[in-house]
Design a protein around this motif. Structure first.
Motif, mmCIF file in Angstrom:
data_model
loop_
_atom_site.group_PDB
_atom_site.id
_atom_site.type_symbol
_atom_site.label_atom_id
_atom_site.label_comp_id
_atom_site.label_asym_id
_atom_site.label_seq_id
_atom_site.Cartn_x
_atom_site.Cartn_y
_atom_site.Cartn_z
ATOM 1 N N TRP A 1 -1.971 8.585 2.380
ATOM 2 C CA TRP A 1 -2.860 8.116 1.323
ATOM 3 C C TRP A 1 -3.580 6.818 1.697
ATOM 4 C CZ3 TRP A 1 -4.380 11.358 -2.107
ATOM 5 C CH2 TRP A 1 -3.549 12.405 -2.536
ATOM 6 N N GLU A 2 -2.897 5.943 2.446
ATOM 7 C CA GLU A 2 -3.535 4.679 2.808
ATOM 8 C C GLU A 2 -4.745 4.929 3.713
ATOM 9 O OE1 GLU A 2 -2.514 0.373 4.898
ATOM 10 O OE2 GLU A 2 -0.914 1.790 4.434
ATOM 11 N N ALA A 3 -4.567 5.809 4.714
ATOM 12 C CA ALA A 3 -5.695 6.149 5.579
ATOM 13 C C ALA A 3 -6.782 6.865 4.785
ATOM 14 C CB ALA A 3 -5.224 7.009 6.739
ATOM 15 N N ALA A 4 -6.338 7.711 3.839
ATOM 16 C CA ALA A 4 -7.313 8.420 3.010
ATOM 17 C C ALA A 4 -8.096 7.446 2.144
ATOM 18 C CB ALA A 4 -6.605 9.463 2.151
ATOM 19 N N ALA A 5 -7.398 6.364 1.679
ATOM 20 C CA ALA A 5 -8.084 5.362 0.866
ATOM 21 C C ALA A 5 -9.199 4.687 1.669
ATOM 22 C CB ALA A 5 -7.079 4.338 0.349
ATOM 23 N N ALA A 6 -8.914 4.395 2.956
ATOM 24 C CA ALA A 6 -9.936 3.776 3.806
ATOM 25 C C ALA A 6 -11.115 4.724 4.007
ATOM 26 C CB ALA A 6 -9.318 3.390 5.144
ATOM 27 N N GLU A 7 -10.799 5.996 4.269
ATOM 28 C CA GLU A 7 -11.878 6.978 4.455
ATOM 29 C C GLU A 7 -12.656 7.189 3.171
ATOM 30 O OE1 GLU A 7 -10.676 10.145 7.736
ATOM 31 O OE2 GLU A 7 -9.187 10.039 6.120
ATOM 32 N N TYR A 8 -11.976 7.103 2.020
ATOM 33 C CA TYR A 8 -12.643 7.255 0.728
ATOM 34 C C TYR A 8 -13.672 6.138 0.523
ATOM 35 C CZ TYR A 8 -13.292 7.340 -4.328
ATOM 36 O OH TYR A 8 -13.831 7.364 -5.593
ATOM 37 N N VAL A 9 -13.246 4.887 0.824
ATOM 38 C CA VAL A 9 -14.159 3.751 0.663
ATOM 39 C C VAL A 9 -15.377 3.893 1.564
ATOM 40 C CG1 VAL A 9 -14.376 1.257 0.975
ATOM 41 C CG2 VAL A 9 -12.327 2.197 -0.101
ATOM 42 N N LEU A 10 -15.158 4.433 2.762
ATOM 43 C CA LEU A 10 -16.261 4.600 3.716
ATOM 44 C C LEU A 10 -17.069 5.869 3.469
ATOM 45 C CD1 LEU A 10 -14.457 3.511 7.011
ATOM 46 C CD2 LEU A 10 -16.107 2.185 5.681
ATOM 47 N N ALA B 1 -8.159 -2.860 -1.985
ATOM 48 C CA ALA B 1 -7.902 -3.671 -0.798
ATOM 49 C C ALA B 1 -8.842 -3.285 0.338
ATOM 50 C CB ALA B 1 -6.441 -3.511 -0.377
ATOM 51 N N TRP B 2 -9.006 -1.989 0.560
ATOM 52 C CA TRP B 2 -9.905 -1.551 1.632
ATOM 53 C C TRP B 2 -11.362 -1.934 1.320
ATOM 54 C CZ3 TRP B 2 -8.511 -0.773 6.251
ATOM 55 C CH2 TRP B 2 -7.296 -0.163 6.586
ATOM 56 N N SER B 3 -11.757 -1.845 0.064
ATOM 57 C CA SER B 3 -13.129 -2.218 -0.313
ATOM 58 C C SER B 3 -13.402 -3.679 0.015
ATOM 59 C CB SER B 3 -13.364 -1.967 -1.811
ATOM 60 O OG SER B 3 -13.239 -0.597 -2.126
ATOM 61 N N GLU B 4 -12.438 -4.560 -0.340
ATOM 62 C CA GLU B 4 -12.600 -5.978 -0.039
ATOM 63 C C GLU B 4 -12.626 -6.227 1.465
ATOM 64 O OE1 GLU B 4 -9.493 -7.995 -2.075
ATOM 65 O OE2 GLU B 4 -10.257 -7.508 -4.091
ATOM 66 N N PHE C 1 -7.987 13.661 -3.439
ATOM 67 C CA PHE C 1 -7.785 12.215 -3.462
ATOM 68 C C PHE C 1 -8.166 11.653 -4.821
ATOM 69 C CE2 PHE C 1 -9.041 7.846 -2.923
ATOM 70 C CZ PHE C 1 -8.024 7.316 -2.150
ATOM 71 N N GLU C 2 -9.313 12.054 -5.374
ATOM 72 C CA GLU C 2 -9.753 11.507 -6.656
ATOM 73 C C GLU C 2 -8.843 11.936 -7.793
ATOM 74 O OE1 GLU C 2 -13.867 12.696 -6.839
ATOM 75 O OE2 GLU C 2 -14.553 10.827 -5.909
ATOM 76 N N ALA C 3 -8.271 13.150 -7.688
ATOM 77 C CA ALA C 3 -7.301 13.570 -8.703
ATOM 78 C C ALA C 3 -6.074 12.673 -8.681
ATOM 79 C CB ALA C 3 -6.908 15.032 -8.477
ATOM 80 N N ARG C 4 -5.606 12.317 -7.489
ATOM 81 C CA ARG C 4 -4.445 11.426 -7.350
ATOM 82 C C ARG C 4 -4.812 9.994 -7.738
ATOM 83 N NH1 ARG C 4 0.249 11.467 -4.156
ATOM 84 N NH2 ARG C 4 1.407 9.537 -4.580
ATOM 85 N N LEU C 5 -6.040 9.573 -7.391
ATOM 86 C CA LEU C 5 -6.476 8.199 -7.639
ATOM 87 C C LEU C 5 -6.484 7.868 -9.125
ATOM 88 C CD1 LEU C 5 -7.667 5.564 -6.442
ATOM 89 C CD2 LEU C 5 -9.936 6.595 -6.692
ATOM 90 N N SER C 6 -6.843 8.837 -9.945
ATOM 91 C CA SER C 6 -6.932 8.580 -11.385
ATOM 92 C C SER C 6 -5.569 8.317 -12.031
ATOM 93 C CB SER C 6 -7.613 9.765 -12.082
ATOM 94 O OG SER C 6 -6.826 10.943 -11.928
ATOM 95 N N MET D 1 0.839 -1.192 0.000
ATOM 96 C CA MET D 1 0.000 0.000 0.000
ATOM 97 C C MET D 1 0.870 1.237 0.000
ATOM 98 S SD MET D 1 -3.119 -0.936 2.572
ATOM 99 C CE MET D 1 -4.133 -2.369 2.269
ATOM 100 N N SER D 2 0.312 2.375 -0.452
ATOM 101 C CA SER D 2 1.063 3.623 -0.476
ATOM 102 C C SER D 2 1.305 4.086 0.929
ATOM 103 C CB SER D 2 0.297 4.692 -1.251
ATOM 104 O OG SER D 2 0.092 4.263 -2.569
ATOM 105 N N GLY D 3 2.414 4.742 1.185
ATOM 106 C CA GLY D 3 2.747 5.237 2.506
ATOM 107 C C GLY D 3 2.323 6.651 2.701
ATOM 108 N N PRO D 4 2.286 7.117 3.948
ATOM 109 C CA PRO D 4 1.842 8.452 4.258
ATOM 110 C C PRO D 4 2.891 9.508 3.977
ATOM 111 C CG PRO D 4 2.428 7.299 6.267
ATOM 112 C CD PRO D 4 2.576 6.339 5.176
ATOM 113 N N GLU D 5 4.145 9.077 3.659
ATOM 114 C CA GLU D 5 5.180 10.071 3.529
ATOM 115 C C GLU D 5 5.087 10.906 2.267
ATOM 116 O OE1 GLU D 5 5.509 6.849 3.624
ATOM 117 O OE2 GLU D 5 6.408 6.164 1.750
ATOM 118 N N ASP D 6 4.302 10.488 1.244
ATOM 119 C CA ASP D 6 4.249 11.211 -0.023
ATOM 120 C C ASP D 6 2.966 11.998 -0.173
ATOM 121 O OD1 ASP D 6 2.674 9.053 -0.133
ATOM 122 O OD2 ASP D 6 3.374 8.290 -2.062
ATOM 123 N N THR D 7 2.324 12.406 0.907
ATOM 124 C CA THR D 7 1.122 13.209 0.812
ATOM 125 C C THR D 7 0.991 14.121 2.010
ATOM 126 O OG1 THR D 7 -1.266 13.110 0.628
ATOM 127 C CG2 THR D 7 -0.230 11.457 1.989
#
Length: 231
Positions: free
Chosen positions: A13-22, A49-52, A33-38, A1-7
């Motif tokens: 980003w990993e925590a943001a991914a979890a919050e995004y799914v929720l 991974a978080w969705s599953e 987040f969606e700009a980066r996700l694309s 998973m992506s680390g928090p050091e590059d955001t």
């Protein structure tokens, strides 16, 4: 998973991914987040991974069908429920009243319910051995059958029951009991009112409260046919 050091998003980003799914990201962070996700394949994998993971948490939960009124309540809360106006509330009753009046008017003027030209009907019922004299009267305009005891004593501990025998048939129909005192008045249902013309009226002596079987059990004291009276 992506680390928090590059955001610069809180938690990385990993925590943001979890919050995004929720669906918990604030609007400004969601746009970033969606700009980066694309463009970020690793971030896309984090979201998958978080969705599953979150989907697996619901596997042991038994499905329960929501009550049918739940959707209506949700819609009422989201969009508000407009209270009907006074006119909307009373309109069905007004329409019903108008329809009933129209039917009554049509029936009256078509002659179906026109009692104005129908004569009153009368019958004298006498039992000389008991000195009993009864007068039966039917008023078509009010669809009321009446009976007056003009002479004779009401039998002690017994009831006098009134029977109608339609012209088309020989099965007596109980109309009720003769009142011990005063005038007996019996509203007639439409079906019996229509059969009153040409019918015969009989009086029987029954146990208190009348015949329990719907058929005369005691002696028939008098019988006479209903007919108009000469003016």
């Amino acid at each position: 998973m992506s680390g928090p050091e590059d955001t610069d998003l809180p938690g990385g980003w990993e925590a943001a991914a979890a919050e995004y799914v929720l669906g918990l990201l604030p609007e400004d962070e969601l746009r970033a987040f969606e700009a980066r996700l694309s463009q970020d394949r690793d971030l896309q994998q984090d979201v998958e991974a978080w969705s599953e993971y979150f989907a697996a948490l619901t596997d042991p939960v038994e499905a329960v069908a929501p009550p049918p009124q739940l959707l209506r309540r949700i819609e009422d809360r989201l969009f508000g429920r407009k209270r009907p106006s006074v006119w909307q509330q009373i309109l069905p009753y007004l329409l019903g009243a108008v329809a009933a009046a129209a039917i009554a008017w049509a029936a009256m003027f078509s002659g179906l319910l026109d009692f104005r030209n129908k004569p009153d009907l009368w019958a004298d019922l006498e039992t000389p051995s008991r000195g009993l004299v009864l007068l039966a009267h039917y008023a078509p305009e009010s669809q009321t059958f009446m009976m007056q005891r003009d002479a004779g004593d009401y039998p002690a501990g017994r009831s006098l029951e009134i029977w109608m025998i339609p012209e088309e048939g020989d099965t007596p129909i109980s109309l009720g009991l003769v009142a011990e005192d005063g005038l007996t008045q019996i509203p007639m249902p439409q079906q019996l009112a229509e059969a009153m013309d040409g019918a015969a009226i009989a009086i029987s002596e029954e146990e208190p409260g009348g015949s329990p079987t719907g058929v005369a059990q005691g002696p028939i004291l008098s019988i006479a046919q209903m007919a108009p009276r000469d003016e």
